[in-house]
Design a protein around this motif. Structure first.
Motif, PDB file in Angstrom:
ATOM      1  N   ARG A   1      11.115   8.216   8.189  1.00 12.50           N
ATOM      2  CA  ARG A   1      10.940   7.611   7.050  1.00 12.50           C
ATOM      3  C   ARG A   1      12.147   8.202   5.914  1.00 12.50           C
ATOM      4  NH1 ARG A   1       9.011   8.037   2.053  1.00 12.50           N
ATOM      5  NH2 ARG A   1       8.244  10.166   2.184  1.00 12.50           N
TER       6      ARG A   1
ATOM      7  N   ASN B   1      13.318   8.197   0.174  1.00 12.53           N
ATOM      8  CA  ASN B   1      13.172   7.520  -1.133  1.00 12.53           C
ATOM      9  C   ASN B   1      12.198   6.131  -0.866  1.00 12.53           C
ATOM     10  OD1 ASN B   1      14.870   6.019   0.382  1.00 12.53           O
ATOM     11  ND2 ASN B   1      16.757   6.143  -1.212  1.00 12.53           N
ATOM     12  N   ASP B   2      11.679   6.198   0.504  1.00  5.11           N
ATOM     13  CA  ASP B   2      10.616   4.910   0.720  1.00  5.11           C
ATOM     14  C   ASP B   2       9.335   5.525   1.189  1.00  5.11           C
ATOM     15  OD1 ASP B   2      11.535   2.090   2.602  1.00  5.11           O
ATOM     16  OD2 ASP B   2      10.173   2.565   1.254  1.00  5.11           O
ATOM     17  N   TYR B   3       8.471   4.594   1.452  1.00  4.93           N
ATOM     18  CA  TYR B   3       7.371   5.055   2.053  1.00  4.93           C
ATOM     19  C   TYR B   3       7.060   4.268   3.215  1.00  4.93           C
ATOM     20  CZ  TYR B   3       6.371   1.483  -1.957  1.00  4.93           C
ATOM     21  OH  TYR B   3       6.510   0.607  -2.682  1.00  4.93           O
ATOM     22  N   LYS B   4       7.750   3.409   3.718  1.00  4.83           N
ATOM     23  CA  LYS B   4       7.731   2.678   5.072  1.00  4.83           C
ATOM     24  C   LYS B   4       8.239   3.516   6.242  1.00  4.83           C
ATOM     25  CE  LYS B   4       9.768  -0.492   3.023  1.00  4.83           C
ATOM     26  NZ  LYS B   4      10.456  -1.561   2.530  1.00  4.83           N
ATOM     27  N   LEU B   5       7.194   3.542   7.167  1.00 13.88           N
ATOM     28  CA  LEU B   5       7.699   4.326   8.395  1.00 13.88           C
ATOM     29  C   LEU B   5       8.337   3.285   9.521  1.00 13.88           C
ATOM     30  CD1 LEU B   5       4.774   6.867   9.706  1.00 13.88           C
ATOM     31  CD2 LEU B   5       7.009   7.296   9.046  1.00 13.88           C
TER      32      LEU B   5
ATOM     33  N   TYR C   1      -2.518   3.406  -0.593  1.00 15.40           N
ATOM     34  CA  TYR C   1      -1.545   2.731   0.398  1.00 15.40           C
ATOM     35  C   TYR C   1      -2.141   2.175   1.725  1.00 15.40           C
ATOM     36  CZ  TYR C   1       1.746   4.862  -2.796  1.00 15.40           C
ATOM     37  OH  TYR C   1       2.453   5.316  -4.054  1.00 15.40           O
TER      38      TYR C   1
ATOM     39  N   TYR D   1      -1.567  -0.425   5.221  1.00 14.41           N
ATOM     40  CA  TYR D   1      -0.416  -1.047   6.026  1.00 14.41           C
ATOM     41  C   TYR D   1      -0.951  -1.950   7.260  1.00 14.41           C
ATOM     42  CZ  TYR D   1       1.987   3.315   4.080  1.00 14.41           C
ATOM     43  OH  TYR D   1       2.590   3.888   3.270  1.00 14.41           O
TER      44      TYR D   1
ATOM     45  N   TYR E   1       0.441  -3.152  10.979  1.00 14.04           N
ATOM     46  CA  TYR E   1       1.482  -3.119  11.951  1.00 14.04           C
ATOM     47  C   TYR E   1       0.981  -3.740  13.265  1.00 14.04           C
ATOM     48  CZ  TYR E   1       3.776   1.060   9.968  1.00 14.04           C
ATOM     49  OH  TYR E   1       4.194   2.011   8.992  1.00 14.04           O
TER      50      TYR E   1
ATOM     51  N   LEU F   1       6.131  -2.993  11.327  1.00 18.69           N
ATOM     52  CA  LEU F   1       5.412  -3.417  10.150  1.00 18.69           C
ATOM     53  C   LEU F   1       5.320  -4.797   9.583  1.00 18.69           C
ATOM     54  CD1 LEU F   1       3.886  -2.036   7.579  1.00 18.69           C
ATOM     55  CD2 LEU F   1       6.055  -1.646   6.464  1.00 18.69           C
TER      56      LEU F   1
ATOM     57  N   TYR G   1       2.513  -4.421   3.707  1.00 17.64           N
ATOM     58  CA  TYR G   1       1.912  -3.160   3.091  1.00 17.64           C
ATOM     59  C   TYR G   1       1.565  -3.448   1.651  1.00 17.64           C
ATOM     60  CZ  TYR G   1       6.443  -2.290   1.021  1.00 17.64           C
ATOM     61  OH  TYR G   1       7.590  -2.465   0.260  1.00 17.64           O
TER      62      TYR G   1
ATOM     63  N   ASP H   1      -0.842   9.320  -0.101  1.00 13.51           N
ATOM     64  CA  ASP H   1       0.118   9.404  -1.343  1.00 13.51           C
ATOM     65  C   ASP H   1       1.212   8.530  -0.834  1.00 13.51           C
ATOM     66  OD1 ASP H   1       1.298  12.792  -0.177  1.00 13.51           O
ATOM     67  OD2 ASP H   1       1.700  10.770   0.588  1.00 13.51           O
ATOM     68  N   ARG H   2       2.225   8.703  -2.161  1.00 16.67           N
ATOM     69  CA  ARG H   2       3.508   7.797  -1.874  1.00 16.67           C
ATOM     70  C   ARG H   2       4.472   8.172  -0.758  1.00 16.67           C
ATOM     71  NH1 ARG H   2       8.602   7.427  -3.250  1.00 16.67           N
ATOM     72  NH2 ARG H   2       9.518   5.431  -4.021  1.00 16.67           N
ATOM     73  N   ARG H   3       4.458   9.188  -0.349  1.00 20.20           N
ATOM     74  CA  ARG H   3       5.336   9.795   0.737  1.00 20.20           C
ATOM     75  C   ARG H   3       4.738   9.450   2.235  1.00 20.20           C
ATOM     76  NH1 ARG H   3       7.212  15.617   0.285  1.00 20.20           N
ATOM     77  NH2 ARG H   3       5.123  16.135   0.593  1.00 20.20           N
ATOM     78  N   GLY H   4       3.476   9.028   2.237  1.00 22.05           N
ATOM     79  CA  GLY H   4       2.947   8.483   3.580  1.00 22.05           C
ATOM     80  C   GLY H   4       3.163   9.576   4.585  1.00 22.05           C
TER      81      GLY H   4
ATOM     82  N   LEU I   1      -0.368   8.961   7.911  1.00 24.24           N
ATOM     83  CA  LEU I   1      -0.905   7.590   8.206  1.00 24.24           C
ATOM     84  C   LEU I   1      -2.324   7.786   9.118  1.00 24.24           C
ATOM     85  CD1 LEU I   1       1.824   4.959   8.972  1.00 24.24           C
ATOM     86  CD2 LEU I   1       0.745   5.745   6.614  1.00 24.24           C
TER      87      LEU I   1
END
Lengths: 113, 113
Positions: free
Chosen positions: A94, A97-101, B31, B33, B35, B45, B48, B96-99, B102
């Motif tokens: 990731r 600056n993003d939160y998508k894996l 958050y 998601y 998949y 993905l 989300y 949190d935002r940083r995920g 999961l």
């Protein structure tokens, strides 16, 4: 955008032998790195993660991984595997600056007695 | 603790039928998601959400829709099922935002015939 390549699709290994699963990533910005494990018929579970600091990270069940920025790699290792380590392992990345894996295609580890 | 709950676990659809995959989490995660997992392809993905009322497309959103009316629920809708949507679907959530971690549900195996 970031991407992940897992270099081995299948890794057979004997019980009590060491195992290494290779993961390379590409990204134009700084990244966070993860390894997830999926046991048969289950969802994914986090094994370990690298966010910052020491490049050698330790996870659950005796696994560890080393972040190598110059080689853009995050290989997973275990010095002695058990039958119960038979599973599929996913490397994920990731951007900071993003939160998508983004996940790799997975490596199936089969441990034999 | 229930964690992330997905229903149903298995479903067979005919081409053109519609259905909703349910996902609920009881951890008060913002958050969430969706998949899909295809053999040898890893996880891709679909959609989300970063909170109730807010959703966005992932890598492979075509043929799917989502809604997020509450923090707990994040259903995935297939309007006109196609064979290409045969896959295993996983819902996940994070705090949190940083995920950085999961939490995954146990998956829904969908076949479109």
């Amino acid at each position: 955008a970031q991407s992940v390549t897992q270099l081995d699709s299948q890794v057979p290994v004997f019980e009590e032998a060491p195992v290494e699963l290779r993961c390379n990533y590409s990204s134009s910005v700084s990244v966070y790195l993860f390894w997830y494990v999926q046991y048969p018929n289950q969802g994914l579970q986090l094994l370990l993660k690298y966010l910052s600091g020491s490049t050698l990270v330790k996870g659950i069940n005796g696994f560890e991984a080393e972040f190598n920025k110059s080689q853009t790699s995050f290989h997973l290792r275990k010095p002695s595997v058990h039958i119960s380590d038979t599973a599929e392992y996913f490397c994920a990345v990731r951007s900071t600056n993003d939160y998508k894996l983004s996940f790799g295609a997975g490596t199936t580890v089969t441990v034999r007695a | 603790n229930a964690g992330v709950t997905q229903t149903p676990k298995f479903r067979i659809l005919k081409i053109g039928q519609s259905m909703t995959l349910q996902c609920a989490q009881d951890m008060n995660h913002n958050y969430m998601y969706w998949y899909r997992q295809d053999p040898g392809m890893g996880l891709k993905l679909i959609y989300y959400s970063v909170g109730a009322g807010i959703t966005d497309k992932g890598e492979v959103p075509n043929g799917y829709n989502v809604s997020r009316s509450t923090t707990e629920d994040f259903p995935l809708r297939l309007e006109l099922a196609a064979p290409s949507q045969t896959s295993v679907y996983f819902c996940a959530s994070s705090y949190d935002r940083r995920g950085e971690k999961l939490f995954f549900g146990s998956g829904t195996q969908l076949s479109v015939l």
